[in-house]
Write a protein that holds these residues in place. Structure first.
Motif, PDB file in Angstrom:
ATOM      1  N   ALA A  82      -4.486  10.098 -19.313  1.00 41.98           N
ATOM      2  CA  ALA A  82      -5.006  10.027 -19.953  1.00 41.98           C
ATOM      3  C   ALA A  82      -5.300  11.497 -20.486  1.00 41.98           C
ATOM      4  N   ALA A  83      -5.464  12.239 -20.364  1.00 41.97           N
ATOM      5  CA  ALA A  83      -5.413  13.678 -20.284  1.00 41.97           C
ATOM      6  C   ALA A  83      -4.117  14.015 -22.112  1.00 41.97           C
ATOM      7  N   HIS A  84      -3.149  13.057 -21.775  1.00 41.66           N
ATOM      8  CA  HIS A  84      -2.235  13.189 -22.541  1.00 41.66           C
ATOM      9  C   HIS A  84      -2.337  11.689 -24.132  1.00 41.66           C
ATOM     10  N   GLY A  85      -3.826  10.895 -24.062  1.00 43.27           N
ATOM     11  CA  GLY A  85      -3.870  10.445 -24.695  1.00 43.27           C
ATOM     12  C   GLY A  85      -3.604   8.537 -24.243  1.00 43.27           C
ATOM     13  N   THR A  86      -3.021   8.443 -22.900  1.00 44.15           N
ATOM     14  CA  THR A  86      -3.177   7.171 -22.484  1.00 44.15           C
ATOM     15  C   THR A  86      -4.838   6.907 -21.924  1.00 44.15           C
ATOM     16  N   THR A  87      -5.000   6.083 -22.217  1.00 42.12           N
ATOM     17  CA  THR A  87      -6.738   5.227 -21.986  1.00 42.12           C
ATOM     18  C   THR A  87      -6.770   4.214 -21.316  1.00 42.12           C
ATOM     19  N   THR A  88      -5.412   3.794 -21.197  1.00 40.97           N
ATOM     20  CA  THR A  88      -5.161   2.420 -21.022  1.00 40.97           C
ATOM     21  C   THR A  88      -3.476   2.333 -19.832  1.00 40.97           C
ATOM     22  N   ILE A  89      -3.873   1.812 -18.672  1.00 39.50           N
ATOM     23  CA  ILE A  89      -2.746   2.305 -18.041  1.00 39.50           C
ATOM     24  C   ILE A  89      -2.732   1.296 -16.972  1.00 39.50           C
ATOM     25  N   VAL A  90      -1.268   0.854 -16.686  1.00 39.22           N
ATOM     26  CA  VAL A  90      -0.938  -0.156 -16.042  1.00 39.22           C
ATOM     27  C   VAL A  90      -0.067  -0.283 -14.430  1.00 39.22           C
ATOM     28  N   ALA A  91       0.331  -0.002 -13.553  1.00 39.05           N
ATOM     29  CA  ALA A  91       0.669   0.583 -12.546  1.00 39.05           C
ATOM     30  C   ALA A  91       2.110  -0.026 -12.057  1.00 39.05           C
ATOM     31  N   SER A  92       2.953   0.681 -12.446  1.00 40.88           N
ATOM     32  CA  SER A  92       4.128  -0.418 -11.916  1.00 40.88           C
ATOM     33  C   SER A  92       4.558   0.602 -10.373  1.00 40.88           C
ATOM     34  N   LEU A  93       4.984  -0.697 -10.083  1.00 35.95           N
ATOM     35  CA  LEU A  93       5.242  -0.771  -8.594  1.00 35.95           C
ATOM     36  C   LEU A  93       6.863  -0.483  -9.112  1.00 35.95           C
ATOM     37  N   VAL A  94       7.788   0.023  -7.368  1.00 34.51           N
ATOM     38  CA  VAL A  94       8.966  -0.364  -6.926  1.00 34.51           C
ATOM     39  C   VAL A  94       9.607  -1.227  -6.808  1.00 34.51           C
ATOM     40  N   THR A  95      10.614  -1.221  -6.088  1.00 29.68           N
ATOM     41  CA  THR A  95      11.207  -2.414  -4.687  1.00 29.68           C
ATOM     42  C   THR A  95      10.527  -1.720  -3.766  1.00 29.68           C
ATOM     43  N   ALA A  96      10.106  -2.731  -2.705  1.00 26.47           N
ATOM     44  CA  ALA A  96       9.724  -2.088  -1.546  1.00 26.47           C
ATOM     45  C   ALA A  96       9.551  -3.824  -0.278  1.00 26.47           C
ATOM     46  N   ALA A  97       9.550  -3.460   1.044  1.00 31.16           N
ATOM     47  CA  ALA A  97       9.503  -4.327   1.942  1.00 31.16           C
ATOM     48  C   ALA A  97       7.983  -5.152   1.015  1.00 31.16           C
ATOM     49  N   PRO A  98       7.843  -6.328   1.836  1.00 31.82           N
ATOM     50  CA  PRO A  98       7.117  -7.433   1.150  1.00 31.82           C
ATOM     51  C   PRO A  98       5.754  -6.590   1.840  1.00 31.82           C
ATOM     52  N   PRO A  99       5.512  -6.353   3.048  1.00 38.31           N
ATOM     53  CA  PRO A  99       4.206  -6.129   3.783  1.00 38.31           C
ATOM     54  C   PRO A  99       3.343  -4.891   3.100  1.00 38.31           C
ATOM     55  N   ASP A 100       4.932  -3.739   2.471  1.00 35.70           N
ATOM     56  CA  ASP A 100       4.592  -2.909   1.792  1.00 35.70           C
ATOM     57  C   ASP A 100       3.833  -2.602   0.288  1.00 35.70           C
ATOM     58  N   LEU A 101       4.300  -3.493  -0.761  1.00 36.67           N
ATOM     59  CA  LEU A 101       3.671  -4.281  -1.473  1.00 36.67           C
ATOM     60  C   LEU A 101       2.877  -4.758  -1.206  1.00 36.67           C
ATOM     61  N   ALA A 102       2.354  -5.286  -0.600  1.00 38.54           N
ATOM     62  CA  ALA A 102       1.579  -6.052  -0.999  1.00 38.54           C
ATOM     63  C   ALA A 102       0.272  -5.386  -0.563  1.00 38.54           C
ATOM     64  N   ARG A 103      -0.206  -4.284   0.324  1.00 30.29           N
ATOM     65  CA  ARG A 103      -0.273  -2.964   0.676  1.00 30.29           C
ATOM     66  C   ARG A 103      -1.118  -2.456  -0.013  1.00 30.29           C
ATOM     67  N   ALA A 104       0.033  -1.902  -1.041  1.00 33.09           N
ATOM     68  CA  ALA A 104      -0.075  -1.009  -2.523  1.00 33.09           C
ATOM     69  C   ALA A 104      -1.003  -1.691  -2.914  1.00 33.09           C
ATOM     70  N   THR A 105       0.005  -3.774  -3.491  1.00 38.25           N
ATOM     71  CA  THR A 105      -1.390  -4.280  -4.790  1.00 38.25           C
ATOM     72  C   THR A 105      -2.387  -3.954  -4.327  1.00 38.25           C
ATOM     73  N   ALA A 106      -2.805  -4.975  -3.446  1.00 39.12           N
ATOM     74  CA  ALA A 106      -4.142  -4.552  -2.746  1.00 39.12           C
ATOM     75  C   ALA A 106      -4.959  -3.107  -2.711  1.00 39.12           C
ATOM     76  N   ALA A 107      -4.062  -2.222  -2.393  1.00 40.65           N
ATOM     77  CA  ALA A 107      -5.222  -1.181  -3.047  1.00 40.65           C
ATOM     78  C   ALA A 107      -5.589  -1.263  -4.305  1.00 40.65           C
ATOM     79  N   LEU A 108      -4.211  -1.104  -5.378  1.00 39.68           N
ATOM     80  CA  LEU A 108      -4.685  -0.346  -6.107  1.00 39.68           C
ATOM     81  C   LEU A 108      -5.289  -1.678  -7.023  1.00 39.68           C
ATOM     82  N   ALA A 109      -4.914  -2.737  -6.530  1.00 40.17           N
ATOM     83  CA  ALA A 109      -6.197  -3.639  -7.394  1.00 40.17           C
ATOM     84  C   ALA A 109      -7.829  -3.908  -7.427  1.00 40.17           C
ATOM     85  N   GLU A 110      -8.340  -2.711  -6.169  1.00 43.13           N
ATOM     86  CA  GLU A 110      -9.756  -1.872  -6.158  1.00 43.13           C
ATOM     87  C   GLU A 110      -9.888  -1.407  -7.684  1.00 43.13           C
TER      88      GLU A 110
END
Length: 378
Positions: A82-110
């Motif tokens: 945001a300090a560099h001008g990005t006021t709208t940002i999407v969080a990109s995840l990388v390849t991970a095991a399904p449980p790890d992806l689900a965990r990170a996704t749930a946290a970022l969804a909040e």
């Protein structure tokens, strides 16, 4: 509360004009030309005002990483960009095991619920091993509509995009499944032929994940996916303009082929953005940053970038040769359209959120405003 930004070079999709902008309760209420009316004015000294940048593909920055799923890190990443001008940002995840992806996704969804993030992007695991780049090949899997459905549940409606190699077994079905749930299907990290890429587009792919990178090169007898993605009017192409990922000549080629309405600037930034050289991680992979270039310790593949959107914007004007107004469309309006939020952000217009970036003559950031409040000063 009302504030008028006066003595500004206002940048809209139609061009640049000398004028002023009035903001009330976090929204733009007036956009005028010439001298501003009297009132609670804030003189900008003739600086540019562009819409807040919209980055649909970012992994991290300021030492933090979205793939970690750590909310404190994610807030730090969003604040840094945001300090560099990005006021709208999407969080990109990388390849991970399904449980790890689900965990990170749930946290970022909040954080999406809180308005910190504009959505979540799965860049893996449904990508080609031969084009996996900085993704852990041991964790790659064939695309699965059933598995994707479980991951989407973890996102509570905030997963906005998934990158898929359509030539893989189950690829086309998973593209269709994503689209049926309102999720953008992006073609990327793929070894698809021209014909397979067309099949992916027909199935519903409407975004090209960092065009040119992790895709077969253009060839006059085997055009591959790049040609298919550039020539189809339904596809928006992501471009990383950091001086490393794509040569300026190829950026010019893509911008001319796709036009400003189908090309978007992204950072693909990882944790090292804003931090300097050293050792970092991208998901499960070890990364070494040297001279601002991020590469895997094993194999040397490019591992995201250390780019910020203000630098990408500046390079697009100064080195690629687009106008300030055209660069603003690539960095703001077109990605906002991709996300379906261009009714609120992406351009300077009455009724939209007051997400604004004030730039000096050399296109460096002077101040950033989000929802009518200043985020940074110089």
């Amino acid at each position: 509360m009302s504030i008028t930004l006066a003595d500004a070079r206002v940048v809209t999709p139609a061009g640049v004009h000398d004028g002023w902008i009035t903001i009330e309760d976090g929204r733009i209420t007036h956009v005028g030309r010439g001298q501003a009316p009297r009132g609670d004015g804030h003189g900008l000294g003739g600086r540019y005002v562009v819409p807040g940048f919209v980055d649909i593909h970012t992994h991290g920055g300021a030492g933090g990483s979205f793939p970690s799923g750590d909310q404190e890190e994610a807030r730090r990443v969003a604040g840094f960009h945001a300090a560099h001008g990005t006021t709208t940002i999407v969080a990109s995840l990388v390849t991970a095991a399904p449980p790890d992806l689900a965990r990170a996704t749930a946290a970022l969804a909040e954080l999406c619920d809180d308005g910190v993030l504009a959505g979540i992007h799965f860049e893996g695991p449904y990508i080609a091993r031969s084009r996996c780049g900085a993704h852990d090949p041991a964790l790659l899997r064939d695309p699965s509509p059933r598995e994707l459905a479980e991951l989407l549940k973890a996102g509570h409606g905030h997963v906005r995009m998934v990158t898929i190699a359509p030539e893989l077994p189950g690829g086309l079905d998973t593209v269709r499944a994503a689209v049926s749930e309102g999720v953008i299907a992006a073609l990327g990290h793929s070894d698809a032929s021209y014909e397979q890429a067309i099949a992916g587009i027909e199935a519903g792919c409407t975004v090209a994940t960092h065009l040119f990178n992790a895709l077969p090169s253009l060839h006059h007898r085997e055009p591959g996916p790049v040609a298919a993605l550039l020539e189809d009017e339904r596809v928006t192409v992501e471009l990383i303009n950091d001086g490393l990922h794509v040569h300026p000549a190829m950026l010019r080629l893509a911008a001319r082929a796709a036009g400003t309405g189908r090309a978007v600037l992204i950072t693909d930034a990882m944790a090292a953005a804003g931090m300097g050289d050293g050792a970092y991680r991208l998901g499960s992979m070890e990364v070494e940053v040297s001279g601002g270039a991020a590469r895997l310790v094993e194999g040397g593949a490019i591992a995201g970038s250390t780019l910020t959107m203000d630098l990408a914007f500046r390079r697009t004007v100064q080195e690629v040769g687009l106008t300030v107004a055209e660069a603003a469309v690539l960095a703001s309006l077109t990605p906002a359209r991709v996300l379906g939020v261009d009714d609120r952000v992406g351009s300077i217009a009455v009724g939209k959120d007051a997400d604004l970036v004030v730039l000096d003559d050399d296109l460096t950031v002077h101040r950033v405003m989000r929802h009518g409040a200043w985020l940074s000063t110089t």
